[in-house]
Design an enzyme around this catalytic site. Sequence first.
Site, PDB file in Angstrom:
ATOM      1  N   GLU A 141       0.406   5.958  -0.215  1.00  0.00           N
ATOM      2  CA  GLU A 141       0.503   4.527   0.078  1.00  0.00           C
ATOM      3  C   GLU A 141      -0.562   3.731  -0.667  1.00  0.00           C
ATOM      4  O   GLU A 141      -0.313   2.623  -1.142  1.00  0.00           O
ATOM      5  CB  GLU A 141       0.348   4.313   1.577  1.00  0.00           C
ATOM      6  CG  GLU A 141       0.347   2.848   2.008  1.00  0.00           C
ATOM      7  CD  GLU A 141       0.175   2.680   3.505  1.00  0.00           C
ATOM      8  OE1 GLU A 141       0.565   1.627   4.029  1.00  0.00           O
ATOM      9  OE2 GLU A 141      -0.346   3.608   4.158  1.00  0.00           O
ATOM     10  N   GLU A 175       5.460   4.050  12.751  1.00  0.00           N
ATOM     11  CA  GLU A 175       5.999   2.963  11.926  1.00  0.00           C
ATOM     12  C   GLU A 175       7.374   3.379  11.447  1.00  0.00           C
ATOM     13  O   GLU A 175       8.366   3.025  12.049  1.00  0.00           O
ATOM     14  CB  GLU A 175       5.048   2.652  10.763  1.00  0.00           C
ATOM     15  CG  GLU A 175       5.388   1.390  10.023  1.00  0.00           C
ATOM     16  CD  GLU A 175       4.229   0.916   9.134  1.00  0.00           C
ATOM     17  OE1 GLU A 175       4.458  -0.025   8.378  1.00  0.00           O
ATOM     18  OE2 GLU A 175       3.131   1.498   9.213  1.00  0.00           O
TER      19      GLU A 175
END
Length: 773
Positions: free
Chosen positions: A638, A355
């Site tokens: 996260e 990502e």
Amino acid sequence: MNFQPAAIDGNLVSRAWSGEMIAPLSDRGQGTAASFVSKTFDHDGTGLPIELFISALGLYRCFINGTRVGNDVLTPGWTNYDARIAYQRYDISKLLRPGPNRIEIWLADGWYRSPIMWGAKAIPNCWGDRIGAIADLVGTSGPLLSTDTTWQSGPLPILKSGIYFGEIYDARLETAAETHGTERLPFDKGLLVAHETAAVRELQPLAPIGSWTDHEGRTIYDFGQNVGGYVRYTVHGVAGTEVRVEHSEVLGPDRHFDNRNYRAAAAHTLYTLSGDGDETYAPHFTFHGFRYARVTINGDAEILEIASIPISSVPEPAGGFTSGNPLVNRLVENTIWSQRANFIEVPTDCPQRDERLGWTGDAQVFAGTACWLSDSQSFLKKYLRDVMADQREDGAVSHFSPDPTRLHPGNFPGYAGSTGWGDAIVVIPWVLYTHYGDRSVLSECLGSMVRWVDFVWSISNGPIVHPPSQWGARGFTFGDWLQPVGDNRKPRPTIADDCAATLYHFISTDLLAKIAGVLGEQALEEQMKGRADKIRLAFANEFITPAGRLAHNDQTSYALAFLYDLIPGEHHAAARRHFRQVVIDADYKIGTGFIGTPALLPALTKLGMDDLAEKVFLQEDVPGWLYQVSKGATTIWERWDSMAPDGTIYEPDMNSYNHYAYGAVCQWLFECVAGISPSPAAPGFAEVIIDPAPIPSLSPVSAYHDISQGRIEAGWHCTGSEVTYALTLPEGCVGRFRPGRRHRNVSLNGEPVIEEAVLPPGTHRLVFSLPDY
């Protein structure tokens, strides 16, 4: 020829290039061996200054007579390459010698053509399928050498490299052989601009704090800190021996190596020894996110030395905060490390998995904290130019920038237009204006801001935004991403998409009115003030009950609505009670996701609910900031629940242990707890708003922030309910203090204070008493 830029557009610097963009004919395409281009040339050895101007399609490293030019990493950097490409400038005078000289430019895929995005639809050759280099060597009388088709090329010992992949290097092939020529690539030199921010640099190496051997004989090293960077090691052994390094952020409960959360990113290096004495290796054209490294040796070799090498575009701190609570101090340190690891050319979500994208939502909620912790002005300004380049024709802003999906919408359609994310185009410029007094960034982004707020209005053709629920549909929103719900048997309330979208619709519209006022755009200012008023009234009608309860009765709704003054006066007291009860009912646990979290504690502080702010901030259960610290985190996670209390790793498909967004709480530590804020009325810290909201259990507190005028220092300690607050302001910076509800019996430098006081540069002492809660 002098060394002045040929043209300046804002602070984008261009120049007249003599060289051509040339491609190595040895190149076999994405995912194959890297190539070099080279040229031997004569130099008269006069000792006069010689400069190298250089850029590339892909990533490059340059060597002159075998010595590396500069120490920048991952050049020319990452931008929307179809809009602009950075070039670098180096003084190479000391690298040249009289007579023959050789220049060699190594080229690799980099972001330009490595597969970007995730899974089976990852996009290779996103911005192009040919790597190339352009360079001018320039003396005081003009160009000495430029790239053209007389340059030669050949393959490098880098057999494969990629941003997510890592690197394969065979040291047996290090003797460069010019096996091919070059060809000129069609290329618009107008795309080339001087590097807009500081280059990526290495930080101090981190030695292992421990190591052990697993059941298969592989050595696992713990470097003690999660970073964005790579492993460098020195090895001695037999030619043909292979050293494989794999990376992970965390270990499983039994200390087993676990990098499942990297998903499809191989994120490894493979080095084959030449057998020629001690050999030192680190990858050239990639980076990883890791704390741990697993080293496998196939053959006969010994690791003599090994270190973790962090890299960052913002290696130097510009602010710090410490308190009497070690967990809080580690939280701030974790935020700094997450910023470093994710501020590598672009403010990315994470440095480890397949990502590593410049998500706009993460960047906008963290921008304020980013500017407190490092000098982020040029870095974020560069990023905003990528955001503008990616903006769609209808005004929708990409979910991330640079955006590979814009050029390849068939792979990932509809990756633009989420409220809370696209609002970065309004929020970040305002942050840069208040922190640095940068008025130019407001002017540069104004057109894109207008197009964005017009787009959001158009989603539902009115003040209340009703986003579609389908992923990729026009106006789809992430809402309050990863908002925790507590016990799944009886989940806590969460904000709905329409409420979240309308809140941010107001935030950006109201902010745009202020920006228009700063820029003297009176017609736009009045238009946006009127539109913001319509959104405010519509919000109250749609989402606030006659009893003052917000429709979704969740922490995010109350925090954002109170922080941005969307609660009408007649409902203020009741809504405040409901907000308080919602926090208490959650047992003081966080109930906010990506957009709600930065607002939660500032809203509680604004309302004078310091006791709740203290309990929410300091509780150590999940979800909570200090929970992850208590579990040994060295960066920001996260997810609030990225790791279970027993050390079990949460579902690894979307679970990064290095995501800076929730570190946005540090802005509250500086602005509320330490009590120093930039003033929009006198931006760039010409004036500092002084308004400390002490949390007694954090005593003593100390904070500093480096600004262009010097260093601001603030700190306090409590003796019972009495607070002694010390403040130092540099020349060119004044403070403005107005006693508030939490400042009783105030004295300033020994004199009583009843009304607002202006504090000149120098050191000051405030003493006041805190109220009972």
